[in-house]
Design an enzyme around this catalytic site. Structure first.
Site, short mmCIF file in Angstrom:
data_model
loop_
_atom_site.label_atom_id
_atom_site.label_comp_id
_atom_site.label_asym_id
_atom_site.label_seq_id
_atom_site.Cartn_x
_atom_site.Cartn_y
_atom_site.Cartn_z
CG ASP A 260 -1.75 -1.29 1.24
OD1 ASP A 260 -2.28 -1.68 0.19
OD2 ASP A 260 -1.81 -1.93 2.31
CG HIS B 160 -1.36 -2.71 -7.19
ND1 HIS B 160 -0.28 -3.08 -7.95
CD2 HIS B 160 -1.12 -3.19 -5.94
CE1 HIS B 160 0.57 -3.77 -7.20
NE2 HIS B 160 0.08 -3.86 -5.99
P1 IMP Z 1 -2.77 -12.80 2.89
O1 IMP Z 1 -1.68 -12.53 1.92
O2 IMP Z 1 -4.12 -12.45 2.35
O3 IMP Z 1 -2.70 -14.18 3.45
O4 IMP Z 1 -2.55 -11.84 4.16
C1 IMP Z 1 -1.42 -11.96 5.00
C2 IMP Z 1 -1.01 -10.60 5.54
O5 IMP Z 1 -0.51 -9.80 4.46
C3 IMP Z 1 -2.15 -9.81 6.16
O6 IMP Z 1 -1.63 -9.00 7.20
C4 IMP Z 1 -2.60 -8.90 5.01
O7 IMP Z 1 -3.22 -7.73 5.48
C5 IMP Z 1 -1.28 -8.60 4.35
N1 IMP Z 1 -1.39 -8.30 2.92
C6 IMP Z 1 -1.52 -9.17 1.89
N2 IMP Z 1 -1.57 -8.52 0.72
C7 IMP Z 1 -1.44 -7.23 0.99
C8 IMP Z 1 -1.38 -6.05 0.18
O8 IMP Z 1 -1.44 -6.07 -1.05
N3 IMP Z 1 -1.24 -4.86 0.85
C9 IMP Z 1 -1.13 -4.82 2.19
N4 IMP Z 1 -1.19 -5.88 2.97
C10 IMP Z 1 -1.33 -7.07 2.39
MG MG Z 2 -2.76 -2.15 -1.79
#
Ligand code: IMP
Ligand code: MG
Length: 338
Positions: free
Chosen positions: A12, A42
């Site tokens: 982010d 994104h």
């Molecule tokens: P997962 O990838 O959905 O399993 O999430 C695992 C961790 O990564 C969590 O804390 C999510 O909030 C974080 N996370 C996954 N993808 C993103 C992203 O694109 N931006 C920010 N946090 C992410």
């Molecule tokens: Mg994002």
């Protein structure tokens, strides 16, 4: 000419905006998405319209750019088709034959998992469950799905051949360095490595082919979900400072902290950037909103940028001063990098 765009914090940071700007400004031939999959959101704001993309590369704003998804990435077909419509890119979007497929059962598995949903704070988009199946070698790949047939390509071959011809390519990474399964704040991480090296592997290019690595930092740090965050502001403090953000994919409030040199230095070590892109400068320095020239920035903003360059020994070449693709200061020409 190959550039890799990678996030230096917890995701982010505005990679979508940076990639959309570069695809137009550098008239990029191919933008290829690396990273985990539809857990990433994104945001691109272009010509008055906001797009929230989880599969299609942010370079779609350049109508000439081909849009590809690498073999190491996960695809949720319903979301892919939705974004093809939103971006009107049916005729120039391609998926690698070996891109992994998320099925509804993967999403259900994550929703039902206390560990992922509560402790880790997963986005519940099925990415982790699908990665598990990939490791067990039972995940379906794009080539197994008839509806995806018109979009299938050998993305690794396409990208390498385009590089042989001297074309311009951007690898769009997702998530952020400290969400890396290997180098992040385990277990509060995503389901893959998400550093620059991993993004090359996701697409199928060797590290020697990379010309530029653009490390993206936001002017402050945010993170969603669980896990450590140095010098974290309380929600109240974050709101007062105007740093409260809502997550693209999950709608959760993002936790916030000031710009952090410990993280930034380690992100430099892990990604070997040649340039830094700094985003959301206008959130820290309101008077700098929308500016397009470095010399027009406030003294405070310039000092902040200089402190980053001194601390990290990498030039800050791109500075985002607002959400729109065009609200960017591009110093590459004056720094002899273009
Ligand atoms: P997962 O990838 O959905 O399993 O999430 C695992 C961790 O990564 C969590 O804390 C999510 O909030 C974080 N996370 C996954 N993808 C993103 C992203 O694109 N931006 C920010 N946090 C992410
Ligand atoms: Mg994002």
């Amino acid at each position: 000419m190959l550039s890799v765009v990678v996030d230096g914090f917890f995701g982010d940071t505005g990679k979508g905006k940076v990639v959309s700007y570069l695809s137009l400004r550098d008239d990029v031939d191919i933008v290829v998405r690396a990273g985990v999959g539809p857990n990433a959101g994104h945001t691109v704001v272009y010509q008055g319209k906001e797009y929230k993309l989880r599969q299609i590369p942010s370079g779609f704003v350049n109508k000439r750019s081909k849009l590809m998804i690498g073999a190491g990435v996960l695809l949720y077909p319903p979301r892919f088709f939705e974004e093809l419509d939103i971006t009107d890119t049916k005729n120039r979007a391609y998926i690698d034959f070996q891109t992994g497929i998320i099925e509804d059962r993967h999403i259900e598995e994550e929703r039902g998992s206390e560990h992922l949903s509560r402790k880790i704070g997963s986005t519940r988009t099925g990415c982790g469950a699908a990665m598990k199946d990939r490791v067990l070698r039972k995940l379906k790949l794009a080539k197994d799905i008839p509806e995806l047939k018109p979009f299938l390509k050998d993305v690794a071959l396409e990208v390498n051949q385009a590089l042989d011809k001297g074309e311009r390519i951007i690898i769009e990474g997702t998530q952020g360095t400290f969400l890396s399964l290997y180098h992040g704040t385990y277990p509060y991480v995503t389901s893959k490595d998400v550093t620059a090296s991993a993004f090359c592997s996701d697409v199928g290019v060797g590290p020697k082919r990379v010309d530029e690595i653009i490390l993206v930092f936001k002017s402050y740090v945010t993170r969603v979900g669980g896990g450590p965050l140095e010098n974290e502001y309380s929600e109240e403090e974050a709101r007062e400072k105007g740093l409260l953000e809502i997550a693209t994919v999950t709608g959760r409030v993002r936790r916030a902290a000031p710009f952090n040199f410990n993280y930034a230095k380690r992100a430099v070590m892990l990604n070997s950037p040649t340039q830094i892109a700094l985003t959301k400068l206008d959130i820290l320095f309101k008077e700098d909103y929308g500016k397009n020239k470095f010399e027009d920035l406030s003294k405070e903003a310039k000092n902040f940028i200089e402190s980053i360059e001194e601390g990290l020994k990498i030039p800050v070449t791109l500075i985002s001063t607002g959400p729109d693709t065009e609200q960017m200061i591009d110093r590459r020409l004056e720094l002899g990098l273009l």
